[in-house]
Each structure stands twice: as C-alpha cells, then as structure tokens.
Design a protein around this motif. Structure first.
Motif, short mmCIF file in Angstrom:
data_model
loop_
_atom_site.label_atom_id
_atom_site.label_comp_id
_atom_site.label_asym_id
_atom_site.label_seq_id
_atom_site.Cartn_x
_atom_site.Cartn_y
_atom_site.Cartn_z
N GLU A 11 0.62 -1.52 0.35
CA GLU A 11 0.01 0.34 0.12
C GLU A 11 0.94 1.15 0.19
N ALA A 12 2.30 0.95 0.77
CA ALA A 12 2.63 2.46 0.86
C ALA A 12 3.68 2.38 -0.85
N LEU A 13 4.02 1.63 -1.45
CA LEU A 13 4.36 1.84 -2.47
C LEU A 13 3.14 2.08 -3.48
N LEU A 14 1.86 2.43 -3.54
CA LEU A 14 0.53 2.92 -4.42
C LEU A 14 0.49 4.01 -3.86
N ILE A 15 0.94 3.82 -2.51
CA ILE A 15 0.94 6.21 -2.36
C ILE A 15 1.98 6.71 -2.97
N ARG A 16 3.17 6.19 -2.98
CA ARG A 16 4.25 6.92 -3.53
C ARG A 16 3.83 6.91 -5.34
N PRO A 61 -2.32 3.73 9.62
CA PRO A 61 -3.46 3.77 10.05
C PRO A 61 -3.85 3.30 8.90
N ASP A 62 -5.25 2.63 9.15
CA ASP A 62 -6.57 2.45 8.18
C ASP A 62 -6.71 4.34 8.11
N ALA A 63 -7.45 4.51 8.71
CA ALA A 63 -7.33 5.91 8.67
C ALA A 63 -6.83 7.19 7.98
N THR A 64 -5.76 7.01 8.10
CA THR A 64 -4.54 7.72 7.95
C THR A 64 -4.11 7.34 6.15
N LEU A 65 -3.96 6.06 6.60
CA LEU A 65 -3.34 5.25 4.26
C LEU A 65 -5.50 5.70 3.68
N ALA A 66 -6.25 6.07 4.42
CA ALA A 66 -7.54 5.86 3.54
C ALA A 66 -7.75 7.45 3.47
N HIS A 67 -6.55 8.71 4.22
CA HIS A 67 -6.44 10.19 3.83
C HIS A 67 -6.00 10.02 2.61
N MET A 68 -4.82 9.85 2.68
CA MET A 68 -3.96 9.35 1.77
C MET A 68 -3.70 9.36 0.58
N ALA A 69 -4.77 8.32 0.26
CA ALA A 69 -5.50 7.81 -0.94
C ALA A 69 -6.07 8.68 -1.58
N HIS A 70 -6.99 9.09 -1.02
CA HIS A 70 -7.75 9.91 -0.75
C HIS A 70 -7.22 11.33 -1.83
N VAL A 71 -6.33 11.69 -1.37
CA VAL A 71 -5.50 12.74 -1.88
C VAL A 71 -5.00 12.84 -3.53
N VAL A 72 -4.70 11.36 -3.05
CA VAL A 72 -3.56 11.00 -3.85
C VAL A 72 -4.73 10.27 -5.90
N GLY A 73 -5.66 10.39 -5.10
CA GLY A 73 -6.54 9.78 -6.02
C GLY A 73 -6.78 8.40 -6.03
N VAL A 74 -6.38 7.36 -5.18
CA VAL A 74 -6.39 6.09 -5.19
C VAL A 74 -7.19 5.69 -4.61
N SER A 75 -8.12 4.53 -5.39
CA SER A 75 -9.42 4.27 -5.60
C SER A 75 -9.39 3.16 -4.36
N PRO A 76 -10.82 3.19 -3.57
CA PRO A 76 -10.76 2.10 -2.41
C PRO A 76 -10.25 0.73 -3.20
N GLU A 77 -11.38 0.48 -4.21
CA GLU A 77 -10.61 -1.32 -4.69
C GLU A 77 -9.25 -1.89 -4.89
N LEU A 79 -6.90 0.20 -2.58
CA LEU A 79 -6.44 -0.51 -1.43
C LEU A 79 -7.52 -2.09 -0.90
N ASP A 80 -7.56 -2.65 -1.70
CA ASP A 80 -8.72 -3.77 -1.42
C ASP A 80 -7.24 -4.80 -2.42
N ASP A 81 -6.92 -4.39 -3.46
CA ASP A 81 -6.03 -5.79 -4.01
C ASP A 81 -5.24 -5.36 -2.80
N VAL A 82 -3.88 -4.32 -2.46
CA VAL A 82 -3.11 -4.77 -1.48
C VAL A 82 -3.90 -4.47 0.17
N ASP A 83 -4.72 -5.43 0.15
CA ASP A 83 -5.04 -5.90 1.18
C ASP A 83 -4.78 -5.77 2.93
N ARG A 84 -5.75 -3.87 2.04
CA ARG A 84 -5.85 -3.15 3.29
C ARG A 84 -7.88 -2.68 3.39
#
Length: 165
Positions: A11-16, A61-77, A79-84
């Motif tokens: 998930e970190a690689l995805l966010i980066r 943490p889950d909430a932090t990751l969700a907010h980070m994903a939102h800012v950079v345009g990562v979809s919930p799906e 995050l599911d794909d990387v087991d989060r």
C-alpha cells in the motif's frame, strides 16, 4: 500480505506511485490532508520504516491511509487489492461524504470560475510561491470554506471532526 523489515508494504508503494503521478511532494500531499500529518511522516509511511537503529517498521493506520489515498486519487478497490480492506472502507465513506453537497450548490459557470481564479491569482501575486506552496494555500482555503459552511449550517463540530486521526 507480509513484507520484510525495512521494505515498504504494497500500500505504501501504491501511495508513492500515485503521489508521484500527481507531481506532489510529500509535504504538498500532506498539506492537502484534513488530518495532521507531516511531510516527514508521509515519507516514513511510503518507505515503510523510520530511520532508527534498528530500523523501525511503519504501517499507516487505516484512517490515515484512507486520507492519503484520497489525496492522491487511489481508489478503495486498489486498497482492497493490497489487502487493506478497513482503509478501503474508510475511503469509501470519505468519498460518500464528499459526494454530499448543499441543495443550493450548483456548478460554477465558466465566467464564475474565471472570476474566482482571477481573485485567487491576484491575492497570490504578491507572494513568490512554489507550486507546492500554492497547492498548500489552496488546500487551506478549501478547508476554511468547508469549516465556514459547516459553521453556518449549524454543524460547527464537523470541522473539528476532520482533525481526528
């Protein structure tokens, strides 16, 4: 999905990757968050560790990751794909919340958009801002608008809730 000590989790690689695709520095991305997170902590989450002896693993943490994903345009799906899945569900709720607009809210006309852009440009003209600083200023302006709307709607506590992590 496990990863080795000192190795970034998937998930970190995805966010980066998503952050880099948007052309944002960790500081600029962190400034767009509705929660408090430094650019340095963003980097640690992306790397999967803190520089200590020995290295200390870092997992958002889950909430932090969700907010980070939102800012950079990562979809919930994704995050599911990387087991989060918990982070994915929080992101789904963030997206649902963002979809709620006041009943009197309509899209701006092109003329209104241009007028607003001119006002912002005029206000920022006196400052020698980098793109990251301008992004951070715009994020703060957006936050102020949302806080003021919430306050006018009688939901003054909503602005504070956005600060919890």
């Amino acid at each position: 999905m496990g990863h080795q000590e000192g190795e970034a989790p998937p998930e970190a690689l995805l966010i980066r990757l998503a952050r880099q695709a948007k052309g944002l520095s960790p500081e600029a991305a962190a400034a767009l968050l509705p929660i408090k997170l430094s650019g340095n902590r963003w980097r640690q989450i992306e790397k999967g560790y803190e520089r200590r002896v020995p290295l200390k693993s870092v997992r958002a943490p889950d909430a932090t990751l969700a907010h980070m994903a939102h800012v950079v345009g990562v979809s919930p799906e994704r995050l599911d794909d990387v087991d989060r899945p918990d982070a994915a569900n929080i992101l789904r709720e963030i997206l649902r919340s963002d979809g709620e607009t006041p009943a009197n809210s309509e899209a701006l006309t092109t003329r209104e958009q241009e007028m607003l852009a001119e006002m912002v440009a005029s206000a920022a003209e006196g400052f020698d801002l980098t793109p990251e600083q301008l992004d951070a200023a715009m994020a703060r302006a957006r936050q102020l608008v949302m806080e003021r709307r919430a306050s006018r709607a009688g939901g003054g506590g909503d602005a504070q809730r956005g600060r919890a992590s």
